[in-house]
Design a protein around this motif. Structure first.
Motif, PDB file in Angstrom:
ATOM      1  N   ALA A 202       0.830  -1.205   0.000  1.00 56.33           N
ATOM      2  CA  ALA A 202       0.000   0.000   0.000  1.00 56.33           C
ATOM      3  C   ALA A 202       0.869   1.260   0.000  1.00 56.33           C
ATOM      4  N   PHE A 203       1.949   1.252   0.744  1.00 58.46           N
ATOM      5  CA  PHE A 203       2.877   2.383   0.807  1.00 58.46           C
ATOM      6  C   PHE A 203       3.491   2.652  -0.562  1.00 58.46           C
ATOM      7  N   LEU A 204       3.906   1.598  -1.253  1.00 57.98           N
ATOM      8  CA  LEU A 204       4.491   1.734  -2.587  1.00 57.98           C
ATOM      9  C   LEU A 204       3.464   2.248  -3.594  1.00 57.98           C
ATOM     10  N   GLU A 205       2.252   1.722  -3.531  1.00 56.67           N
ATOM     11  CA  GLU A 205       1.203   2.162  -4.453  1.00 56.67           C
ATOM     12  C   GLU A 205       0.870   3.639  -4.259  1.00 56.67           C
TER      13      GLU A 205
ATOM     14  N   GLY B  12      16.335   4.010   0.028  1.00 56.55           N
ATOM     15  CA  GLY B  12      15.085   3.361  -0.333  1.00 56.55           C
ATOM     16  C   GLY B  12      14.755   2.198   0.573  1.00 56.55           C
ATOM     17  N   ILE B  13      13.886   1.342   0.062  1.00 54.36           N
ATOM     18  CA  ILE B  13      13.327   0.235   0.832  1.00 54.36           C
ATOM     19  C   ILE B  13      13.593  -1.071   0.086  1.00 54.36           C
ATOM     20  N   PHE B  14      14.025  -2.080   0.831  1.00 54.76           N
ATOM     21  CA  PHE B  14      14.280  -3.385   0.235  1.00 54.76           C
ATOM     22  C   PHE B  14      12.992  -4.197   0.150  1.00 54.76           C
ATOM     23  N   LEU B  15      12.857  -4.903  -0.952  1.00 50.83           N
ATOM     24  CA  LEU B  15      11.692  -5.728  -1.225  1.00 50.83           C
ATOM     25  C   LEU B  15      12.098  -7.200  -1.207  1.00 50.83           C
TER      26      LEU B  15
ATOM     27  N   PHE C 124      14.937  -3.457  -4.803  1.00 54.66           N
ATOM     28  CA  PHE C 124      15.042  -2.237  -4.003  1.00 54.66           C
ATOM     29  C   PHE C 124      14.099  -1.214  -4.600  1.00 54.66           C
ATOM     30  N   ALA C 125      13.312  -0.557  -3.768  1.00 57.38           N
ATOM     31  CA  ALA C 125      12.413   0.496  -4.227  1.00 57.38           C
ATOM     32  C   ALA C 125      13.037   1.843  -3.891  1.00 57.38           C
ATOM     33  N   TRP C 126      13.202   2.657  -4.915  1.00 57.37           N
ATOM     34  CA  TRP C 126      13.824   3.970  -4.771  1.00 57.37           C
ATOM     35  C   TRP C 126      12.822   5.023  -5.217  1.00 57.37           C
ATOM     36  N   ARG C 127      12.647   6.058  -4.407  1.00 60.08           N
ATOM     37  CA  ARG C 127      11.716   7.140  -4.733  1.00 60.08           C
ATOM     38  C   ARG C 127      12.445   8.156  -5.602  1.00 60.08           C
ATOM     39  N   ALA C 128      12.342   7.973  -6.881  1.00 60.04           N
ATOM     40  CA  ALA C 128      12.956   8.884  -7.845  1.00 60.04           C
ATOM     41  C   ALA C 128      12.017  10.064  -8.077  1.00 60.04           C
ATOM     42  N   GLU C 129      12.497  11.083  -8.740  1.00 57.11           N
ATOM     43  CA  GLU C 129      11.666  12.250  -9.016  1.00 57.11           C
ATOM     44  C   GLU C 129      10.464  11.899  -9.882  1.00 57.11           C
ATOM     45  N   THR C 130      10.571  10.862 -10.682  1.00 49.93           N
ATOM     46  CA  THR C 130       9.505  10.481 -11.598  1.00 49.93           C
ATOM     47  C   THR C 130       8.580   9.407 -11.040  1.00 49.93           C
TER      48      THR C 130
ATOM     49  N   VAL D 292       8.303   5.775  -8.233  1.00 44.17           N
ATOM     50  CA  VAL D 292       9.071   4.742  -7.556  1.00 44.17           C
ATOM     51  C   VAL D 292       9.732   3.869  -8.609  1.00 44.17           C
ATOM     52  N   ALA D 293      11.043   3.712  -8.488  1.00 43.08           N
ATOM     53  CA  ALA D 293      11.797   2.846  -9.395  1.00 43.08           C
ATOM     54  C   ALA D 293      12.149   1.567  -8.650  1.00 43.08           C
ATOM     55  N   PHE D 294      12.030   0.447  -9.328  1.00 43.87           N
ATOM     56  CA  PHE D 294      12.376  -0.847  -8.756  1.00 43.87           C
ATOM     57  C   PHE D 294      13.617  -1.357  -9.466  1.00 43.87           C
ATOM     58  N   LEU D 295      14.644  -1.669  -8.696  1.00 48.62           N
ATOM     59  CA  LEU D 295      15.895  -2.101  -9.308  1.00 48.62           C
ATOM     60  C   LEU D 295      16.613  -3.109  -8.423  1.00 48.62           C
ATOM     61  N   VAL D 296      17.608  -3.746  -9.000  1.00 50.81           N
ATOM     62  CA  VAL D 296      18.485  -4.642  -8.254  1.00 50.81           C
ATOM     63  C   VAL D 296      19.769  -3.859  -8.016  1.00 50.81           C
ATOM     64  N   PRO D 297      20.111  -3.585  -6.761  1.00 54.66           N
ATOM     65  CA  PRO D 297      21.302  -2.777  -6.480  1.00 54.66           C
ATOM     66  C   PRO D 297      22.582  -3.453  -6.952  1.00 54.66           C
ATOM     67  N   ARG D 298      23.471  -2.651  -7.531  1.00 51.49           N
ATOM     68  CA  ARG D 298      24.788  -3.184  -7.888  1.00 51.49           C
ATOM     69  C   ARG D 298      25.698  -3.169  -6.677  1.00 51.49           C
ATOM     70  N   LEU D 299      25.458  -2.216  -5.748  1.00 51.55           N
ATOM     71  CA  LEU D 299      26.248  -2.137  -4.525  1.00 51.55           C
ATOM     72  C   LEU D 299      25.371  -1.604  -3.395  1.00 51.55           C
ATOM     73  N   ILE D 300      25.210  -2.421  -2.355  1.00 51.91           N
ATOM     74  CA  ILE D 300      24.496  -1.979  -1.157  1.00 51.91           C
ATOM     75  C   ILE D 300      25.525  -1.338  -0.242  1.00 51.91           C
ATOM     76  N   VAL D 301      25.319  -0.066   0.083  1.00 56.29           N
ATOM     77  CA  VAL D 301      26.241   0.665   0.936  1.00 56.29           C
ATOM     78  C   VAL D 301      25.988   0.307   2.405  1.00 56.29           C
ATOM     79  N   LYS D 302      24.723   0.366   2.813  1.00 56.20           N
ATOM     80  CA  LYS D 302      24.377   0.042   4.194  1.00 56.20           C
ATOM     81  C   LYS D 302      22.888  -0.256   4.274  1.00 56.20           C
ATOM     82  N   THR D 303      22.539  -1.181   5.173  1.00 51.49           N
ATOM     83  CA  THR D 303      21.151  -1.594   5.368  1.00 51.49           C
ATOM     84  C   THR D 303      20.838  -1.547   6.852  1.00 51.49           C
ATOM     85  N   TRP D 304      19.607  -1.073   7.155  1.00 55.46           N
ATOM     86  CA  TRP D 304      19.143  -1.038   8.545  1.00 55.46           C
ATOM     87  C   TRP D 304      17.888  -1.881   8.670  1.00 55.46           C
ATOM     88  N   SER D 305      17.843  -2.708   9.706  1.00 57.02           N
ATOM     89  CA  SER D 305      16.662  -3.512   9.987  1.00 57.02           C
ATOM     90  C   SER D 305      15.594  -2.637  10.631  1.00 57.02           C
TER      91      SER D 305
END
Length: 133
Positions: free
Chosen positions: A11-14, A102-105, A110-116, A118-131
């Motif tokens: 619902a949040f993504l939609e 963004g938010i991991f799915l 990974f869901a990223w809130r781009a200017e256009t 929500v973009a869904f992508l597979v990260p090439r490099l995860i810098v840091k993740t928080w539970s």
């Protein structure tokens, strides 16, 4: 798998798909923070900005987007995790935009809130993740 987060996250993504991204309100950092706030029922103390330029100045002052997030999320009480689970938040490195939040799915998505939107992508490099739990 965190099935209790699946429906609220969907619902949040939609909802984000149907609204415009606004710097300082619903950009990649504020959007991911609002997801954490929804899950926990309290606010994250992120710095305030009203434009891309202001956001970039704050990020530069902190040293990186990851550093900016690390301070705010540590104060909030979230901790770094290894492999991201559904609903966890994080910072990834992109070739075109540098670090974005963004938010991991499910899976590696990974869901990223781009200017256009929500973009869904597979990260090439995860810098840091928080539970978030």
């Amino acid at each position: 798998m965190r099935t209790d987060l699946a429906e609220p996250l969907r619902a949040f993504l939609e909802e984000a798909q149907e609204s415009e991204s606004v710097w300082g309100v619903s950009d990649c950092s504020k959007w991911a923070a609002s997801w954490v706030e929804q899950v926990h029922g309290r606010k994250i103390a992120l710095p305030r900005w009203k434009s891309r330029e202001e956001a970039h100045r704050l990020i530069a002052r902190a040293g990186s987007l990851e550093a900016l997030w690390s301070e705010a999320l540590a104060d909030f009480g979230l901790f770094q995790c290894g492999v991201p689970q559904l609903g966890d938040v994080g910072v990834i490195e992109t070739g075109r935009y540098g670090q974005v939040g963004g938010i991991f799915l499910h899976g590696e998505y990974f869901a990223w809130r781009a200017e256009t939107g929500v973009a869904f992508l597979v990260p090439r490099l995860i810098v840091k993740t928080w539970s978030i739990v």
